[in-house]
Design an enzyme around this catalytic site. Structure first.
Site, short mmCIF file in Angstrom:
data_model
loop_
_atom_site.label_atom_id
_atom_site.label_comp_id
_atom_site.label_asym_id
_atom_site.label_seq_id
_atom_site.Cartn_x
_atom_site.Cartn_y
_atom_site.Cartn_z
N TYR A 4 0.81 -1.22 0.00
CA TYR A 4 0.00 0.00 0.00
C TYR A 4 0.84 1.27 0.00
O TYR A 4 2.05 1.20 0.05
CB TYR A 4 -1.07 -0.02 1.09
CG TYR A 4 -0.74 -0.11 2.55
CD1 TYR A 4 0.53 0.06 3.05
CD2 TYR A 4 -1.78 -0.36 3.46
CE1 TYR A 4 0.76 0.00 4.42
CE2 TYR A 4 -1.54 -0.43 4.82
CZ TYR A 4 -0.28 -0.25 5.30
OH TYR A 4 -0.04 -0.31 6.63
N GLU A 5 0.17 2.40 -0.14
CA GLU A 5 0.85 3.70 -0.33
C GLU A 5 1.76 3.67 -1.55
O GLU A 5 2.82 4.29 -1.56
CB GLU A 5 1.67 4.07 0.90
CG GLU A 5 0.89 4.24 2.16
CD GLU A 5 -0.19 5.31 2.06
OE1 GLU A 5 -0.06 6.22 1.23
OE2 GLU A 5 -1.16 5.22 2.82
N GLY A 6 1.33 3.00 -2.61
CA GLY A 6 2.18 2.81 -3.78
C GLY A 6 3.03 1.58 -3.57
O GLY A 6 3.85 1.56 -2.66
#
Lengths: 587, 587
Positions: free
Chosen positions: A440-442
């Site tokens: 997550y978060e890229g």
């Protein structure tokens, strides 16, 4: 069983001895009041909170998970009470702006605190961390009115924040999102669409939840240049700041996941929900990146924290579990067997964990330092340099911390043997909880592309050159060749790989993507080597257990982990051909 | 979502084109009747079983898990029916001895079948695989009477087997076990003690469960030389072979684990249970190693199979999921975005999975080949050579397959982005299920010690020299320098590391343990390079999709994965000092 004590001594060593944070803080107006005594008090108080309130509900939170019923989400037993304590003590606003009720502490300190919270209870950590990120985004981009409305209750922890980006058909590629924002007559907007994977989108911890939502205006340009950012509260806010009527949004369900089971991952449905534009129309992605960059460093700390709690637990087990004899003969001849910490391969696992954790902790402080400098250093040139370094190092921190964090939790689990696989021992939860941080978060693949493409190739290596000079300065100051030589070698390989990347990128559209992941690993290893060299240097003249252990781990890092640079260097230089030769049908 | 088709074409390529298995089989009496047609039929029938019966109950089995109540264990819905089909079709005895009702198929073939079963449903696979291992142990070491009693129902799958080694205070170090065996007047023994982590110790799939239990006789010498092996059935067996009264043993509970939730991991209590000695008194550990070595290769296949199902699922997703544009410009300009398989870094992940899976499959066949040769080659010298190679390569297969298997499942999960973390997509289960394979049947650290210590250092590298010659022969036969050169380089590094290890082991008790894990990785990489070179060579003159893809993956392996040898080589040669310098208190 799992155990955790916040590594305060190491945190203070990093801040005081490695980076002389007190001198830096004293030199900048916005941190002039941050004294070593205050920092000690904060770290000690934070440690108590994490050890006594958050860690005890970590395993139970994993077993119980969140539950969804009729749109409401219930967090695991104990989360609500712990959150109340957390918020009431002001921890949510620790790094928040003082003008709106935050405590204004420097990033160098808040990274230490966040690491502790992730270590103690990653699922819990995500709720306040998202609030802190959302607050930062509002602080930078929202109107004064929105800031006055939302920031104080967010810093106080009475309300929480979420970031709503992903949709079922788009995650990385937000340009194709479908969520719409239609102007209302009163200057607000009606937001409609479905967002998925929304961490903390719904829960029972706070009186209100403030969603930062990306959506497209009716006349928006196609792609990522047509995305705007809106603040959309779960409950509308009355003029006096109190919580008003329910907004037209709801949580449709929560996901059943591999880990972070105490964190609610929500499907959020916006059905003409009332929202307010944050920043300029069609500039929403850039504004959201303020939050995402904050979150990226923070999510990196998830990797460091989980690596730390896994290490501490594994060391305790390795000293306690007796099994077989030391290779050189019994060290506990009167017992049935020796503790497994006598075995070189067990030590290899423990030292690898330790080298990753402490290297990551120092690098987090280093990135935090440049964030603090970027924010308020009196010298504009220093601020500009700092901006470049923060941009360059953020994807490294996010991806390298979390990749090594997973490795560390796997190693800690391995030290426990069969018990590591059994849920009640707690070690496998750290692995499951750490795994999401790479996604997550890229995803870490996206971080690597960001690094190799936007942060290095796109500016001809200009920021890299600044960082290279920083490392060179460290090398020049080192007095011990056993640390200087390997760092020099690593920097040479990284510089050579960077030159190769810049050259290849000019002629091959696939060059950046082909090199990216291995380039990031080479970069991360070199950055950790820089940290280990600085830490080793900072132990000079000190011979107590703490400093001896630090030097021993530094030697281990240089001799047994840093050689991986040779492999990453070779992989980068292998280029894109072997990746791209086969057409997709052959897969 | 996860998907799986047994990779029959690749399996046949390995058997027929890479290893010319038909010629080998025809040359040995015990495999003379194994024809390519028969092998095809078995692989196809096995594929149908795995795809249609076992794979559909894999996800549901994970969600439901096993349940324990009053000593009885219930397997997940569908397992009982699937097991019935599996057993009635004769799959449990596929490699079993024909004299007792087994099908006598060569190991080169059964490794292919086992890989499929693990890929389709690892939890399910463990039940029949343990029966096969227990049968092999009885075949080699038990009296004729015990064989007549137990082997036919085990091969038929009416009964199943378990191996009971671990106790709460001992796993690796079995010498300190407490389970006792007291002689009864009738020549049997009364077994008492508690065993933990017993896979398939109790379940509802078969009429009887045959436990192979390690225990100590009253007058046994201390340590591992005082361990004996007993066969202890759940139900005593009547003279006519029918199932009689319940023996004094019970399942006290089952473990709650990270994965393989459809496989019952039991605490087994033996309360004076009646058992019979297998093989000689105090020689039980050596006899059990027959089963453990079988299981070690098998557990290796768990890594390969899970890597394969993860790869297939990830490729399907990467071709289907559209997101962003190809670096060189849109390949699907009419769609909103391109499928993610256009991205170099996504291909890096997929090709890494593929290189591990296909390299592992070939190496499994290679080890299987030497097992078949060891079992029945007419030439005694060949049999002896084969015994040495099997001993040398078994720990490599177990550890390297499963380490790379975990890597592969993590990469496959990563390709799915956020969806990879959500349970219903199935990708995270493969990671959880793969993780145990690095731990059980001797942790991978123990495998590495076995390799570096017992299998290399203890005999002065004698078996390694045989393997080195085998690789050299492959190099000499290669016609394409792009494969020969990297294999030559890798062999040089492995040979140098081996020489270093032999030398260091002579003067430093910690040398073997310090080098072991990195040495095994270097060894495994070189072994895979040998496989990839052989496979590339076997594609010569063929230009269809299958063979082009094989060559492309071989190039990828050589250019992008094999460079890791440089790092492992350097780590081995770093020696033990940085691991052992710090006393245990400093951890």
């Amino acid at each position: 069983m799992a155990e955790y004590k916040a590594p305060i001594q190491d945190m203070q060593f990093v801040l005081n001895d490695v980076f002389k944070a007190d001198q830096l803080w004293a030199s900048m107006p916005h941190t002039a009041e941050v004294t070593p005594d205050l920092v000690s008090a904060i770290l000690e108080e934070g440690a108590r909170l994490c050890e006594n309130e958050l860690f005890p509900i970590n395993r139970s939170g994993d077993e119980e998970g969140c539950t969804w019923k009729d749109g409401a989400v219930t967090t695991p037993t104990g989360f609500k009470d712990a959150y109340k304590t957390y918020a009431e003590s002001g921890w949510v606003g620790l790094g928040g702006d003082a003008e709106f009720g935050g405590q204004g502490m420097p990033k160098m300190l808040t990274v230490m605190f966040e690491e502790m919270v992730y270590a103690a209870n990653t699922s819990f950590a995500l709720y306040p961390v998202l609030s802190a990120g959302a607050s930062l985004c509002l602080l930078r981009h929202a109107s004064d009115e929105l800031k006055q409305t939302y920031l104080p209750p967010l810093y106080e922890g009475r309300w929480s924040g979420s970031m709503c980006l992903t949709e079922p058909h788009c995650g990385t590629d937000l340009g194709i999102m479908k969520t719409k924002a239609v102007p209302n007559d009163d200057g607000s907007y009606a937001i409609s669409g479905t967002k998925i994977f929304i961490t903390g989108g719904e829960h029972d911890l706070t009186d209100n939840i403030i969603h930062l939502v990306l959506a497209k205006l009716p006349d928006a340009p196609a792609g990522s240049k047509g995305i705007s950012l809106f603040v959309v509260p779960k409950f509308l806010v009355n003029d006096d700041g109190s919580v008003g009527e329910r907004n037209a949004l709801s949580c449709g369900s929560i996901e059943h996941k591999m880990g972070i089971k105490g964190s609610a991952t929500c499907v959020m449905n916006f059905d003409g929900a009332q929202g307010w534009l944050v920043g300029d129309a069609n500039k929403g992605l850039a504004a959201m990146f303020t939050m995402m960059n904050y979150e990226r460093l923070s999510i990196g700390l998830q990797g460091v924290g989980l690596g730390e709690v896994s290490y501490q637990s594994a060391v305790a087990y390795a000293k306690d579990r007796i099994q077989s004899r030391a290779p050189g003969g019994a060290v506990q001849p009167d017992a049935a067997a020796d503790p497994i910490i006598v075995h070189p391969d067990v030590r290899r696992m423990l030292l690898t964990q330790r080298a990753y954790n402490e290297g990551g902790r120092a690098f987090a402080a280093y990135v935090g330092m440049w964030l603090d400098i970027a924010k308020g250093h009196p010298d504009a040139a220093e601020r500009e340099k700092a901006e470049g370094l923060v941009a360059l190092l953020t994807p490294v921190a996010k991806a390298y911390f979390t990749d090594r964090g997973l490795d560390a939790t796997i190693l800690g689990q391995q030290v426990f043997g069969g018990h590591g696989y059994i849920r009640e021992w707690g070690m496998e939860q750290f692995v499951r909880d750490a795994r999401i941080a790479q996604i997550y978060e890229g995803t870490n693949g996206i971080q690597a592309l960001d690094l190799a493409g936007r942060k290095v190739a796109a500016n001809g290596g200009q920021w890299f050159e600044i960082f290279r000079t920083e490392i060179q300065t460290v090398i020049d100051e080192l007095t011990d060749e056993q640390f200087a030589q390997p760092l020099r070698d690593a920097l040479e390989k990284l510089s050579d790989a960077t030159a190769f990347l810049l050259d290849a990128a000019a002629g091959d559209a696939n060059a950046v993507g082909a090199a990216s992941c291995d380039y990031l690993n080479l970069f991360g290893l070199t950055a950790y080597a820089m940290m280990w060299a600085k830490m080793a240097q900072a132990t000079a003249g000190k011979d107590d257990d703490f400093h001896r252990a630090k030097r021993a781990t530094a030697s281990f890092f240089m001799q047994r982990l840093l050689p991986e640079t040779t492999a990453y260097h070779a992989k980068v230089k292998a280029g894109s051909e072997s990746l791209m030769a086969a057409p997709a049908e052959l897969f």
